[in-house]
Design a protein around this motif. Structure first.
Motif, short mmCIF file in Angstrom:
data_model
loop_
_atom_site.label_atom_id
_atom_site.label_comp_id
_atom_site.label_asym_id
_atom_site.label_seq_id
_atom_site.Cartn_x
_atom_site.Cartn_y
_atom_site.Cartn_z
N THR A 1 0.81 -1.14 0.13
CA THR A 1 0.18 -0.38 -0.13
C THR A 1 1.11 1.75 0.19
OG1 THR A 1 -1.31 -1.34 1.46
CG2 THR A 1 -2.01 1.19 1.11
N VAL A 2 1.89 0.91 0.85
CA VAL A 2 2.67 2.86 1.04
C VAL A 2 3.39 2.93 -0.83
CG1 VAL A 2 4.93 3.33 1.98
CG2 VAL A 2 3.32 2.24 3.33
N GLY A 3 4.31 1.35 -0.71
CA GLY A 3 4.85 1.20 -2.17
C GLY A 3 3.77 2.16 -3.44
N GLN A 4 2.34 1.64 -3.53
CA GLN A 4 1.38 2.29 -4.84
C GLN A 4 1.17 3.50 -4.52
OE1 GLN A 4 0.00 0.71 -6.78
NE2 GLN A 4 -1.13 -1.44 -6.00
N MET A 5 1.82 4.16 -3.25
CA MET A 5 1.51 5.88 -3.04
C MET A 5 2.60 6.27 -3.22
SD MET A 5 -1.40 6.60 -1.55
CE MET A 5 -1.81 5.00 -2.59
N VAL A 6 3.57 5.78 -3.63
CA VAL A 6 5.09 5.86 -4.42
C VAL A 6 4.95 6.01 -5.61
CG1 VAL A 6 7.22 5.76 -4.28
CG2 VAL A 6 6.83 5.09 -2.30
N ILE A 7 4.06 5.09 -6.29
CA ILE A 7 4.19 5.27 -7.47
C ILE A 7 3.00 6.07 -7.53
CG2 ILE A 7 3.13 3.91 -9.41
CD1 ILE A 7 3.94 0.91 -8.18
N ALA A 8 2.15 6.69 -7.19
CA ALA A 8 1.34 7.74 -8.08
C ALA A 8 2.10 8.70 -7.78
CB ALA A 8 0.17 8.05 -6.54
N PHE A 9 2.69 9.08 -6.68
CA PHE A 9 3.90 10.25 -7.12
C PHE A 9 4.63 10.43 -6.92
CE2 PHE A 9 -0.88 10.08 -3.25
CZ PHE A 9 -1.23 10.78 -3.84
N VAL A 10 5.03 9.71 -7.51
CA VAL A 10 6.79 9.75 -7.74
C VAL A 10 7.05 9.61 -8.98
CG1 VAL A 10 9.28 9.26 -6.88
CG2 VAL A 10 8.05 9.49 -5.43
N SER B 1 10.39 -4.60 2.64
CA SER B 1 10.16 -6.06 1.10
C SER B 1 8.91 -5.84 0.04
CB SER B 1 10.26 -7.94 1.71
OG SER B 1 10.92 -7.75 2.20
N GLY B 2 7.61 -5.43 1.17
CA GLY B 2 6.88 -5.54 0.50
C GLY B 2 6.35 -3.93 -0.82
N LEU B 3 7.21 -2.99 0.52
CA LEU B 3 7.19 -1.80 -0.16
C LEU B 3 8.09 -1.64 -1.45
CD1 LEU B 3 7.34 1.68 1.60
CD2 LEU B 3 8.56 0.96 -0.64
N PHE B 4 8.98 -2.52 -1.56
CA PHE B 4 10.30 -2.27 -2.35
C PHE B 4 9.65 -3.23 -3.80
CE2 PHE B 4 13.26 0.10 1.38
CZ PHE B 4 13.43 0.77 0.47
N VAL B 5 8.88 -3.58 -2.83
CA VAL B 5 8.99 -5.39 -4.31
C VAL B 5 7.77 -4.89 -5.38
CG1 VAL B 5 7.07 -7.27 -4.01
CG2 VAL B 5 9.46 -7.62 -3.49
N VAL B 6 6.44 -3.50 -4.45
CA VAL B 6 5.59 -3.42 -4.90
C VAL B 6 6.15 -2.35 -6.56
CG1 VAL B 6 3.88 -1.38 -4.13
CG2 VAL B 6 2.65 -3.37 -5.40
N VAL B 7 6.72 -1.33 -5.39
CA VAL B 7 8.00 -0.47 -6.40
C VAL B 7 8.53 -0.99 -7.57
CG1 VAL B 7 9.14 1.79 -6.98
CG2 VAL B 7 7.48 0.97 -4.53
N ALA B 8 9.22 -2.14 -7.48
CA ALA B 8 10.08 -2.93 -8.55
C ALA B 8 9.11 -3.28 -9.93
CB ALA B 8 10.89 -3.32 -7.40
N MET B 9 7.98 -4.52 -9.27
CA MET B 9 6.93 -5.30 -9.87
C MET B 9 6.19 -4.89 -10.22
SD MET B 9 6.69 -9.15 -7.95
CE MET B 9 6.15 -9.73 -8.31
N LYS C 1 -2.94 8.14 -11.29
CA LYS C 1 -2.73 8.60 -9.51
C LYS C 1 -4.67 8.04 -9.06
CE LYS C 1 0.07 13.23 -9.51
NZ LYS C 1 0.57 13.43 -8.83
N ILE C 2 -5.40 8.43 -9.27
CA ILE C 2 -6.41 8.41 -8.97
C ILE C 2 -6.65 6.68 -9.00
CG2 ILE C 2 -9.09 7.96 -9.63
CD1 ILE C 2 -8.85 10.98 -9.85
N ASN C 3 -6.17 5.78 -10.91
CA ASN C 3 -6.37 4.51 -11.00
C ASN C 3 -5.53 4.09 -9.84
OD1 ASN C 3 -6.17 1.98 -11.55
ND2 ASN C 3 -4.49 2.48 -13.43
N ILE C 4 -4.87 4.58 -10.01
CA ILE C 4 -3.16 3.32 -8.87
C ILE C 4 -3.93 3.60 -7.17
CG2 ILE C 4 -1.15 3.74 -7.29
CD1 ILE C 4 -0.08 4.76 -10.11
N MET C 5 -4.57 4.54 -6.50
CA MET C 5 -4.91 4.24 -5.67
C MET C 5 -6.68 3.73 -5.37
SD MET C 5 -4.14 8.27 -4.16
CE MET C 5 -4.47 9.67 -5.44
N ILE C 6 -7.23 3.76 -6.06
CA ILE C 6 -8.47 2.45 -5.83
C ILE C 6 -7.86 1.36 -6.16
CG2 ILE C 6 -10.43 2.41 -7.28
CD1 ILE C 6 -10.95 5.50 -7.89
#
Length: 483
Positions: free
Chosen positions: A81-90, A240-248, A269-274
């Motif tokens: 979940t934290v990794g998804q926020m990194v994807i959305a906003f970075v 691991s979950g944070l970095f795995v989702v950023v990578a994968m 961004k909306i798509n990723i958060m939902i």
């Protein structure tokens, strides 16, 4: 449930899949194949993405894993979940600002063509291995249900599967995937909920009793703070979950091509958060289903299979439940598999054509179409051969095996992107292939030394160590006279 019923269910789903693929792929050009022409609305992308990260491995392997791992997977989900926020906003703003078709074009702009192609090659290897593992699980189940009873070889099973995947993605690419992933979401979520309902009824449980049974089960422990050396230790799994989702997801052409097909950066961004919110709910339901499967097997005196990946199939198809449960199981399994396989095949085709062959710049539209279709066939063949190879030695819970592969192959990609985004240094790019190959080898050596010398078990967080080693190697080849 007979093999004829399984075959009928598969054929019916494939027929629907081809109709959707034909309609959505009409008049699709190369831009439609690669990025969906940037015409996807956020709500369509979000609905498609809810299940896009879930393959047949999630469907098969996650419920069976509760016997050994309990609900510890939710510790990784928190990191997801934290990794998804990194994807959305970075990452999303970065990729939209640079208007990339392939994510790895960023590495060319930031460094040079050698770093670009190094990242692309590591993605290709990672995706071939990861996607092949996911499809292998489903082929193994179909072998058990359909091909073995008729004396047909596993290689034929794989060939038929990859042929169908190639056919339905050949025309539309990402434009087709948006609609087929939407169908997958409907089938996967419906089958998951219906399987839980039917198994609960067979156990004589009400909705409240199901919740109580899951909460009090010996399998339902979530948090593991007691042993830092354990692979299930909370902080290990969370990060691991944070970095795995950023990578994968964030650095994976397969996953991000759906996000990049959205009309605007805001829609992506909306798509990723939902998507992140609904995936939590679905993964919790998968784990709860695992508890019910073991409870049902115990109550009916069913033999627990040696491979936990086979538990769901055994209970749903041969466990004495109504035939509709078997049909729903097969429908969910097939939908998750064909969608994930199609998405992976499209991403591999896109990356090889754009990153390795530099297709959009080297060829005109007509020639690019011909090249892209040739690459598409080759990638399908390579994936098929990889699936057959995995059949020879796979003996781990496949979801764990996938994360092990990811830890080695996505580490250099993560390291290259982090170094590029958070420093201004340029590097001597000709050394990047050697650094990228050395990093997984040194990571494996580190993992072995930690276990043998300190009895410390490095789990999925190996991805982070791998990325750090990659960045350290890049530091050694910085061009010191440049900022």
């Amino acid at each position: 449930m007979s093999s004829a019923a399984v075959i009928a269910t598969v054929i019916a789903y494939i027929a629907v899949l081809f109709v959707i693929s034909y309609i959505s792929g009409r008049k699709s050009d190369n831009a439609g194949f690669f990025i969906g022409n940037h015409r996807t609305t956020w709500y369509m992308a979000a609905f498609a993405m809810i299940s896009a990260a879930m393959s047949g491995v999630t469907y098969i392997s996650l419920p069976g894993s509760v016997a050994t791992d309990s609900f510890s997977y939710l510790q990784m989900v928190m990191g997801f979940t934290v990794g998804q926020m990194v994807i959305a906003f970075v990452l999303i703003p970065l990729f939209y600002r640079r208007k990339v078709v392939s994510l790895y074009q960023y590495l060319d702009e930031r460094f040079d063509i050698t770093v670009h192609r190094t990242g692309a090659w590591f993605f290709l290897v990672s995706k071939v291995l990861g996607a092949s593992l996911k499809i292998y699980v489903v082929c193994a189940v179909m072998q058990l249900l359909v091909f073995d009873p008729h004396g047909l070889p596993f290689a034929l099973n794989v060939a038929i599967t990859m042929c169908f995947v190639w056919l339905y993605t050949n025309r539309g690419g990402v434009r087709s995937l948006i609609w087929t992933d939407t169908l997958k979401t409907v089938c996967l979520v419906s089958s998951l909920v219906l399987c839980i309902v039917f198994i609960a009824r067979s156990l004589g449980m009400s909705g409240t009793e199901v919740v109580d049974s899951v909460e009090t089960s010996r399998y339902s422990r979530i948090f593991f703070f007691d042993d830092p050396s354990s692979p299930r230790y909370f902080w290990k799994m969370f990060f691991s979950g944070l970095f795995v989702v950023v990578a994968m997801t964030g650095l994976d052409q397969d996953m991000m091509q759906l996000n990049l097909s959205c009309r605007t950066k805001r829609d992506a961004k909306i798509n990723i958060m939902i998507t992140a919110f609904f995936q939590i709910i679905i993964l919790v339901l998968f784990l709860a289903l695992g508890v019910l499967l073991y409870s049902y097997a115990d109550s009916m005196g069913l033999e627990i299979p040696e491979k936990s990946d086979q538990l769901f199939a055994q209970v749903a198809v041969n466990g004495g439940l109504p035939t509709i449960v078997g049909v729903v199981f097969v429908l969910g399994l097939i939908s998750s598999t064909y969608s994930a396989a199609g998405s992976a095949l499209t991403a591999l085709t896109t990356s090889f054509t754009v990153d390795i062959l530099n297709g959009p710049e080297r060829y005109d539209e007509r020639c690019l179409t011909r090249v892209r279709r040739t690459v598409h066939v080759v990638m399908a063949v390579i994936m098929g051969l990889s699936i057959v190879a995995f059949d020879l030695f796979s003996d781990d819970s496949t979801i764990n095996l996938i994360y092990k592969v990811v830890s080695f192959t996505y580490g250099p990609i993560l390291g290259m992107f982090v170094f590029g985004m958070f420093t201004r240094w340029r590097i001597r790019g000709r050394y990047m292939p050697f650094i990228a190959v050395a990093s997984p080898l040194l990571s494996a050596l580190l993992q072995y030394a930690a276990r043998e010398c300190f009895d410390y078990h490095i789990g999925f967080e190996l991805l982070v160590y791998n990325a750090i080693i990659t960045m350290a190697g890049m530091m050694l080849v910085v061009r010191r006279n440049e900022n």
